[in-house]
Design an enzyme around this catalytic site. Structure first.
Site, PDB file in Angstrom:
ATOM      1  N   ASP A 124       0.859  -1.174   0.000  1.00 54.27           N
ATOM      2  CA  ASP A 124       0.000   0.000   0.000  1.00 54.27           C
ATOM      3  C   ASP A 124       0.899   1.229   0.000  1.00 54.27           C
ATOM      4  O   ASP A 124       1.717   1.390   0.897  1.00 54.27           O
ATOM      5  CB  ASP A 124      -0.857  -0.028   1.277  1.00 54.27           C
ATOM      6  CG  ASP A 124      -2.250   0.506   1.065  1.00 54.27           C
ATOM      7  OD1 ASP A 124      -2.370   1.603   0.508  1.00 54.27           O
ATOM      8  OD2 ASP A 124      -3.211  -0.173   1.482  1.00 54.27           O
TER       9      ASP A 124
ATOM     10  N   GLU B 218      -6.689   4.386  -5.496  1.00 58.97           N
ATOM     11  CA  GLU B 218      -7.929   4.679  -4.779  1.00 58.97           C
ATOM     12  C   GLU B 218      -8.464   6.018  -5.281  1.00 58.97           C
ATOM     13  O   GLU B 218      -7.868   7.056  -5.039  1.00 58.97           O
ATOM     14  CB  GLU B 218      -7.642   4.752  -3.275  1.00 58.97           C
ATOM     15  CG  GLU B 218      -8.893   4.918  -2.465  1.00 58.97           C
ATOM     16  CD  GLU B 218      -8.645   5.424  -1.059  1.00 58.97           C
ATOM     17  OE1 GLU B 218      -9.479   5.150  -0.190  1.00 58.97           O
ATOM     18  OE2 GLU B 218      -7.626   6.104  -0.824  1.00 58.97           O
TER      19      GLU B 218
ATOM     20  N   HIS C 278     -11.067  -2.357   3.880  1.00 58.56           N
ATOM     21  CA  HIS C 278     -10.858  -1.987   5.287  1.00 58.56           C
ATOM     22  C   HIS C 278     -11.532  -0.670   5.657  1.00 58.56           C
ATOM     23  O   HIS C 278     -11.443  -0.259   6.805  1.00 58.56           O
ATOM     24  CB  HIS C 278      -9.353  -1.888   5.557  1.00 58.56           C
ATOM     25  CG  HIS C 278      -8.740  -0.737   4.817  1.00 58.56           C
ATOM     26  ND1 HIS C 278      -8.689  -0.692   3.426  1.00 58.56           N
ATOM     27  CD2 HIS C 278      -8.192   0.419   5.240  1.00 58.56           C
ATOM     28  CE1 HIS C 278      -8.142   0.453   3.054  1.00 58.56           C
ATOM     29  NE2 HIS C 278      -7.816   1.136   4.126  1.00 58.56           N
ATOM     30  N   ASP C 279     -12.154  -0.009   4.696  1.00 58.63           N
ATOM     31  CA  ASP C 279     -12.816   1.261   4.983  1.00 58.63           C
ATOM     32  C   ASP C 279     -14.329   1.133   4.995  1.00 58.63           C
ATOM     33  O   ASP C 279     -15.032   2.152   5.009  1.00 58.63           O
ATOM     34  CB  ASP C 279     -12.421   2.313   3.930  1.00 58.63           C
ATOM     35  CG  ASP C 279     -10.971   2.749   4.069  1.00 58.63           C
ATOM     36  OD1 ASP C 279     -10.428   2.702   5.188  1.00 58.63           O
ATOM     37  OD2 ASP C 279     -10.377   3.143   3.040  1.00 58.63           O
TER      38      ASP C 279
ATOM     39  N   ASP D 287      -2.857   4.706  -2.378  1.00 61.77           N
ATOM     40  CA  ASP D 287      -3.804   5.395  -1.507  1.00 61.77           C
ATOM     41  C   ASP D 287      -4.124   6.784  -2.066  1.00 61.77           C
ATOM     42  O   ASP D 287      -3.236   7.486  -2.562  1.00 61.77           O
ATOM     43  CB  ASP D 287      -3.135   5.531  -0.129  1.00 61.77           C
ATOM     44  CG  ASP D 287      -4.080   5.919   0.970  1.00 61.77           C
ATOM     45  OD1 ASP D 287      -5.042   5.174   1.210  1.00 61.77           O
ATOM     46  OD2 ASP D 287      -3.850   6.965   1.610  1.00 61.77           O
TER      47      ASP D 287
HETATM   48  C1  GLC Z   1      -7.452   5.839   2.362  1.00 60.82           C
HETATM   49  C2  GLC Z   1      -7.360   4.608   3.215  1.00 60.82           C
HETATM   50  C3  GLC Z   1      -7.938   4.917   4.559  1.00 60.82           C
HETATM   51  C4  GLC Z   1      -7.152   6.043   5.173  1.00 60.82           C
HETATM   52  C5  GLC Z   1      -7.050   7.226   4.234  1.00 60.82           C
HETATM   53  C6  GLC Z   1      -5.990   8.183   4.668  1.00 60.82           C
HETATM   54  O1  GLC Z   1      -8.761   6.229   2.155  1.00 60.82           O
HETATM   55  O2  GLC Z   1      -8.000   3.544   2.577  1.00 60.82           O
HETATM   56  O3  GLC Z   1      -7.967   3.805   5.408  1.00 60.82           O
HETATM   57  O4  GLC Z   1      -7.732   6.434   6.373  1.00 60.82           O
HETATM   58  O5  GLC Z   1      -6.707   6.857   2.929  1.00 60.82           O
HETATM   59  O6  GLC Z   1      -4.724   7.686   4.354  1.00 60.82           O
END
Ligand code: GLC
Ligand code: CA
Length: 593
Positions: free
Chosen positions: A110, A275, A352-353, A217
């Site tokens: 990640d 993402e 995980h979110d 990310d």
């Molecule tokens: C992304 C991750 C999340 C995190 C955020 C800040 O959205 O998936 O878990 O809190 O980035 O890094």
């Protein structure tokens, strides 16, 4: 990188491996603890590689394992080249890579480079003085003062975890920008030296060690609008306003990602999945993933997985019930691969979110329907076009934390941020609604320990250990050991379904998608066709997404009399007038050859 384009003549041999690969996300803190400290670790993950390989996993995505103060579960990196000690060591990563590669699996890490931890040495230097060479590696602005002379932040933007996006630093009397927690200052991608350091320090370092790519990310937030102005007031009750148009998909975003690809991803042939939040229009998504643009291989778009949440930057945790028809049209929207260009998509329903799919899209309230609806969700996912991503525990139908658990079991910075905001409002109704919403949607639900078996601590950690999050009350009935040899289990079904997906990859991975009966609120049906133009091969998928018996779609009228049932989530019955009689939460797939 997706240098190989869609080729009508040559079939699948020319497609990059990651298109029909099954990806599996590991949340390492909660996967497997090997040493009894209650925190999952790399040796634990390595000890379960056979499990992943048996399941049918091709690529493992490991959420952040780098050195971090863990304010946001490692999405706040203190040192990109060190492993957070409780996870293990850099040598453990070497073993993970070697052992995965030996089993034919790849590993992606990640990459969190929109921001660092405030404890990262870059930020320590940046904050040390206004003329430090790294001052400009982060985004610093002088304060504003209101009419009363009170100091206020440079803009009125709201951060993800509630509160402002700016924190005042006494030392140099300026504010720094953070889209997330104040512990996560945003890097300044406008600064070329900073970008170069990111490529070297966080990417090449790991690719040189043999990592196969990255989940990237917050990939569309590197370019911010540079005028730093207030966002329009959409929440008059708050000083902080939702402002994604100021920092999402900004003016230089494609330039930055293209550069990242050219400098690092492409030379290493590293796979990338970004993402991509706040981008709900396929026309905006295509430029990121078209092979021509040479940016990313894939992205995650969140419209479907956000169903049930309120507005992302604001009332996110005010639960919004939604009809099946909504889920169908969103599925259809992101099944945009039609063979006319090289755009590619991803398929996922957990990460995980977000809370657990079986609780949000299925029915986990009775054991009977829990098993059946989890399988129907599996069948929906494996028959969709694009690259499939599973999240740990999805394959055994792990469920949300029990509703009896109190707020003290929620550990996530976002959950606690929203809860505290509600408490501070003093509005009992808002507190109640927020708790209710968290109960359905919180990120914590997918972060509790993985349920391996019925032993104390669910086999996640040895007896006597104290897991960092509470183990689910139902771990004795929902766990891998119980499902492994049970042909009727969710786990067995996933294995079968993943194999089926590959056997018919022309339809399921690469095919076109046509939605049937969009308004039907119980049955979800669609046709998958071979769009390579080789054959007239077709599949009809018909899924009963309700707790009552339903008639499935008319299979015979689409596939002809030769329609053949290739899989059913339950003991299938014959067609009646061309239509299957579907039991509660039963799903089936028919093909014409
Ligand atoms: C992304 C991750 C999340 C995190 C955020 C800040 O959205 O998936 O878990 O809190 O980035 O890094
Ligand atoms: Ca451990």
């Amino acid at each position: 990188m997706g240098s190989i384009s869609w080729d009508r003549q040559n079939g699948f041999t020319n497609e990059p491996y990651w298109k029909d690969a099954t990806f599996y996300q590991v949340y390492p803190a909660s996967f497997k603890d090997s040493n009894g400290d209650g925190w999952g670790d790399l040796p634990g993950l390595i000890s379960e590689l056979d499990y992943l390989s048996d399941l049918g996993v091709d690529v493992i995505w490991v959420s952040p394992i780098f050195d971090s103060p863990q304010k946001d579960m490692g999405y706040d990196v203190r040192d990109y080249q060190k492993i957070y000690a409780p996870y293990g060591s850099i040598e453990d990563v070497d073993v993970l890579l070697r052992e995965s590669h030996n089993r034919g699996m790849k590993v992606i890490l990640d990459l969190v480079v929109n921001h660092t931890s405030q404890e990262h040495e870059w930020f320590q230097e940046s904050r040390s003085s206004k003329d430090n060479p790294k001052r400009d590696w982060y985004i610093w602005k002088p304060p504003r003062y209101d009419a009363d002379g009170t100091r206020i932040p440079p803009t009125n933007w709201r951060s993800y975890f509630a509160g402002p996006t700016w924190t005042f630093d006494e030392h140099t009397q300026e504010y720094y920008l953070h889209l997330y927690a104040s512990d996560q200052p945003d890097l300044n991608w406008e600064n070329a030296a900073c970008r170069k350091a990111i490529y070297d320090n966080t990417m090449r370092f790991w690719l040189d060690r043999g990592v196969d790519g990255f989940r990237i990310d917050t990939v569309n937030k590197y370019s911010k609008r540079q005028d730093f102005v207030d966002a329009p007031v959409t929440d008059p009750n708050s000083p902080h306003q939702s402002a994604p148009e100021m920092w999402c998909n900004g003016p230089r975003i494609h330039e930055f990602i293209h550069e990242m690809n050219r400098e690092v991803l492409a030379p290493y042939e590293a796979v990338s999945v970004g993402e991509l939040s706040n981008t709900p229009d396929p026309r905006q998504v295509r430029p990121y993933v078209s092979a021509q643009a040479q940016e990313l291989d894939m992205v995650f778009e969140f419209s479907l997985i956000r169903l049930g949440t309120g507005n992302i930057l604001g009332p996110k945790y005010i639960y919004q019930p939604f009809p099946l028809s909504k889920m169908k049209t969103l599925t259809q929207k992101w099944q945009f691969v039609d063979g006319t260009d090289d755009a590619w998509t991803t398929v996922f329903v957990e990460n995980h979110d977000n809370a657990r799919a079986v609780c949000r899209f299925g029915d986990s309230s009775t054991p009977e329907l829990w098993n059946k609806s989890a399988k129907t969700i599996a069948l929906w996912q494996v028959t969709l076009t694009g690259t499939l991503f599973l999240y740990q525990g999805q394959e055994i139908g792990m469920t949300n934390m029990p509703s009896s658990w109190g707020i003290e079991e929620y550990k996530d910075v976002e959950s606690t941020g929203f809860y505290e905001e509600a408490v501070q409002s003093g509005d009992p109704e808002l507190i109640k609604k927020t708790l209710h919403g968290l109960g359905h949607l919180a990120r914590d639900h997918s972060r509790i320990p993985f349920q391996w078996d019925a032993s104390p601590n669910a086999g996640f950690a040895r007896e006597g250990a104290t897991p960092w999050m509470r183990v689910h009350d139902e771990y004795k009935s929902i766990n891998v050991a119980r499902q492994r040899d049970d042909p009727d289990s969710i786990l067995s079904f996933y294995k079968k379904a993943l194999t089926l997906r590959k056997e018919h990859r022309d339809l399921f991975v690469f095919g076109s998608f046509t939605l049937l009966d969009p308004e039907d609120e119980s049955v979800f049906s669609y046709v998958k066709r071979d769009i390579k133009g080789h054959t007239d091969k077709m599949a009809v998928v018909t899924l009963n997404m309700s707790g009552k018996q339903q008639m499935g779609t008319d299979v015979t009228s689409i596939l002809g009399d030769g329609a053949r049932l290739v899989v059913s989530t339950q003991e299938g019955s014959k067609l009646v007038d061309g239509r299957p009689v579907l039991k509660p939460w039963e799903g089936r797939v028919y093909v014409n050859h």
